[in-house]
Design a protein around this motif. Structure first.
Motif, short mmCIF file in Angstrom:
data_model
loop_
_atom_site.label_atom_id
_atom_site.label_comp_id
_atom_site.label_asym_id
_atom_site.label_seq_id
_atom_site.Cartn_x
_atom_site.Cartn_y
_atom_site.Cartn_z
N GLU A 1 1.38 -5.60 5.96
CA GLU A 1 0.08 -5.07 6.40
C GLU A 1 0.04 -3.55 6.23
O GLU A 1 -0.96 -2.99 5.78
N GLY A 2 1.15 -2.89 6.56
CA GLY A 2 1.21 -1.44 6.43
C GLY A 2 1.09 -0.99 4.98
O GLY A 2 0.44 0.02 4.68
N ILE A 3 1.70 -1.73 4.08
CA ILE A 3 1.62 -1.38 2.66
C ILE A 3 0.21 -1.65 2.13
O ILE A 3 -0.36 -0.83 1.41
N GLU A 4 -0.34 -2.79 2.52
CA GLU A 4 -1.67 -3.14 2.02
C GLU A 4 -2.77 -2.25 2.60
O GLU A 4 -3.81 -2.06 1.97
N SER A 5 -2.54 -1.69 3.78
CA SER A 5 -3.58 -0.87 4.41
C SER A 5 -3.33 0.62 4.20
O SER A 5 -3.81 1.44 4.98
N LYS A 6 -2.60 0.97 3.15
CA LYS A 6 -2.32 2.38 2.86
C LYS A 6 -3.65 3.11 2.70
O LYS A 6 -4.52 2.71 1.93
N PRO A 7 -3.83 4.20 3.46
CA PRO A 7 -5.06 4.97 3.35
C PRO A 7 -5.24 5.51 1.92
O PRO A 7 -4.27 5.85 1.25
N GLU A 8 -6.48 5.53 1.51
CA GLU A 8 -6.83 6.05 0.17
C GLU A 8 -6.29 7.47 0.02
O GLU A 8 -6.44 8.31 0.90
N GLY A 9 -5.60 7.69 -1.07
CA GLY A 9 -5.10 9.02 -1.39
C GLY A 9 -3.75 9.35 -0.77
O GLY A 9 -3.17 10.38 -1.08
N MET A 10 -3.26 8.53 0.14
CA MET A 10 -1.95 8.80 0.76
C MET A 10 -0.85 8.47 -0.23
O MET A 10 -0.90 7.44 -0.90
N GLN A 11 0.13 9.34 -0.33
CA GLN A 11 1.28 9.10 -1.19
C GLN A 11 2.12 7.94 -0.63
O GLN A 11 2.19 7.76 0.59
N CYS A 12 2.77 7.21 -1.52
CA CYS A 12 3.62 6.08 -1.10
C CYS A 12 4.73 6.53 -0.15
O CYS A 12 5.06 5.84 0.80
N VAL A 13 5.30 7.72 -0.40
CA VAL A 13 6.37 8.24 0.45
C VAL A 13 5.84 8.44 1.86
O VAL A 13 6.48 8.07 2.85
N ASP A 14 4.65 9.03 1.97
CA ASP A 14 4.05 9.25 3.29
C ASP A 14 3.71 7.92 3.96
O ASP A 14 3.89 7.76 5.17
N ASN A 15 3.22 6.97 3.16
CA ASN A 15 2.87 5.66 3.72
C ASN A 15 4.13 4.93 4.21
O ASN A 15 4.10 4.29 5.26
N SER A 16 5.23 5.08 3.48
CA SER A 16 6.46 4.41 3.92
C SER A 16 6.91 4.99 5.26
O SER A 16 7.38 4.26 6.13
N GLN A 17 6.74 6.31 5.45
CA GLN A 17 7.08 6.93 6.73
C GLN A 17 6.18 6.38 7.84
O GLN A 17 6.63 6.11 8.94
N ARG A 18 4.90 6.22 7.52
CA ARG A 18 3.93 5.68 8.48
C ARG A 18 4.32 4.24 8.86
O ARG A 18 4.33 3.89 10.05
N VAL A 19 4.69 3.44 7.87
CA VAL A 19 5.07 2.05 8.12
C VAL A 19 6.36 1.99 8.95
O VAL A 19 6.46 1.21 9.90
N LEU A 20 7.33 2.83 8.60
CA LEU A 20 8.58 2.85 9.35
C LEU A 20 8.36 3.26 10.81
O LEU A 20 8.98 2.70 11.72
N GLU A 21 7.48 4.20 11.02
CA GLU A 21 7.18 4.63 12.39
C GLU A 21 6.54 3.48 13.18
O GLU A 21 6.88 3.26 14.35
N ARG A 22 5.64 2.74 12.53
CA ARG A 22 5.03 1.58 13.19
C ARG A 22 6.08 0.53 13.54
O ARG A 22 6.04 -0.07 14.60
N LEU A 23 7.03 0.33 12.62
CA LEU A 23 8.12 -0.62 12.87
C LEU A 23 8.96 -0.19 14.06
O LEU A 23 9.32 -1.02 14.91
N ARG A 24 9.30 1.09 14.10
CA ARG A 24 10.08 1.61 15.23
C ARG A 24 9.34 1.38 16.55
O ARG A 24 9.94 0.94 17.54
N GLU A 25 8.05 1.70 16.56
CA GLU A 25 7.25 1.50 17.78
C GLU A 25 7.23 0.03 18.18
O GLU A 25 7.36 -0.29 19.37
N GLU A 26 7.05 -0.84 17.20
CA GLU A 26 7.01 -2.28 17.47
C GLU A 26 8.34 -2.77 18.02
O GLU A 26 8.38 -3.58 18.94
#
Length: 153
Positions: A116-141
């Motif tokens: 879901e985090g990969i598929e919902s990557k905000p428009e224009g966000m770099q993959c590296v930044d998105n991976s950090q966002r997804v990892l942070e969500r995983l940590r929180e979860e």
């Protein structure tokens, strides 16, 4: 009236059970089954009980039992089934399966979160930044999951 014990060679036993002769010999070497006797020519003869014992072994393996667990649960020929030991072993396996199911459910939830985090990557966000966002969500979860499990204890 005495029951006739039918004897069969390994090839016939293999046909009846669908197991390769090498697998049957392995189970025999492991002490899970025994041949009735070994002829002078080296052939093994197995009694009819070998068929159901092999079926019990393969079904138990399919259910997740290790060979050592099966060895402990199979009845010794002379003694028969050990009722309490058999029930205890079966109950332990059910508990083990339940723990595995819980772990698999958590793994599945984490993978779905990543997808879901990969598929919902905000428009224009770099993959590296998105991976950090997804990892942070995983940590929180994971923190929330640990807190939920701690509260359940």
């Amino acid at each position: 009236m005495q029951l006739q014990r039918c004897c069969m060679r390994i090839g016939e036993l293999a046909k009846l059970t669908g197991l390769a002769p090498s697998r049957i010999r392995f189970y025999e070497a492991s002490g899970l089954i025994s041949s009735v006797e070994r002829k002078a020519n080296g052939y093994r003869d197995y009694d009819a009980d070998a068929v159901w014992v092999l079926e019990m072994i393969t079904n138990a393996q399919a259910a997740g039992f290790s060979l050592e667990e099966i060895r402990r649960l199979l009845p010794a020929k002379a003694k028969g089934w050990q009722h309490d030991e058999l029930l205890g072993g079966l109950r332990r396996k059910v508990e083990e399966i339940e723990r595995l199911q819980e772990r698999l459910a958590r793994n599945k939830a984490q993978l779905l979160l990543v997808i879901e985090g990969i598929e919902s990557k905000p428009e224009g966000m770099q993959c590296v930044d998105n991976s950090q966002r997804v990892l942070e969500r995983l940590r929180e979860e994971m923190v929330q999951e640990k807190a939920r499990r701690g509260a359940d204890l």
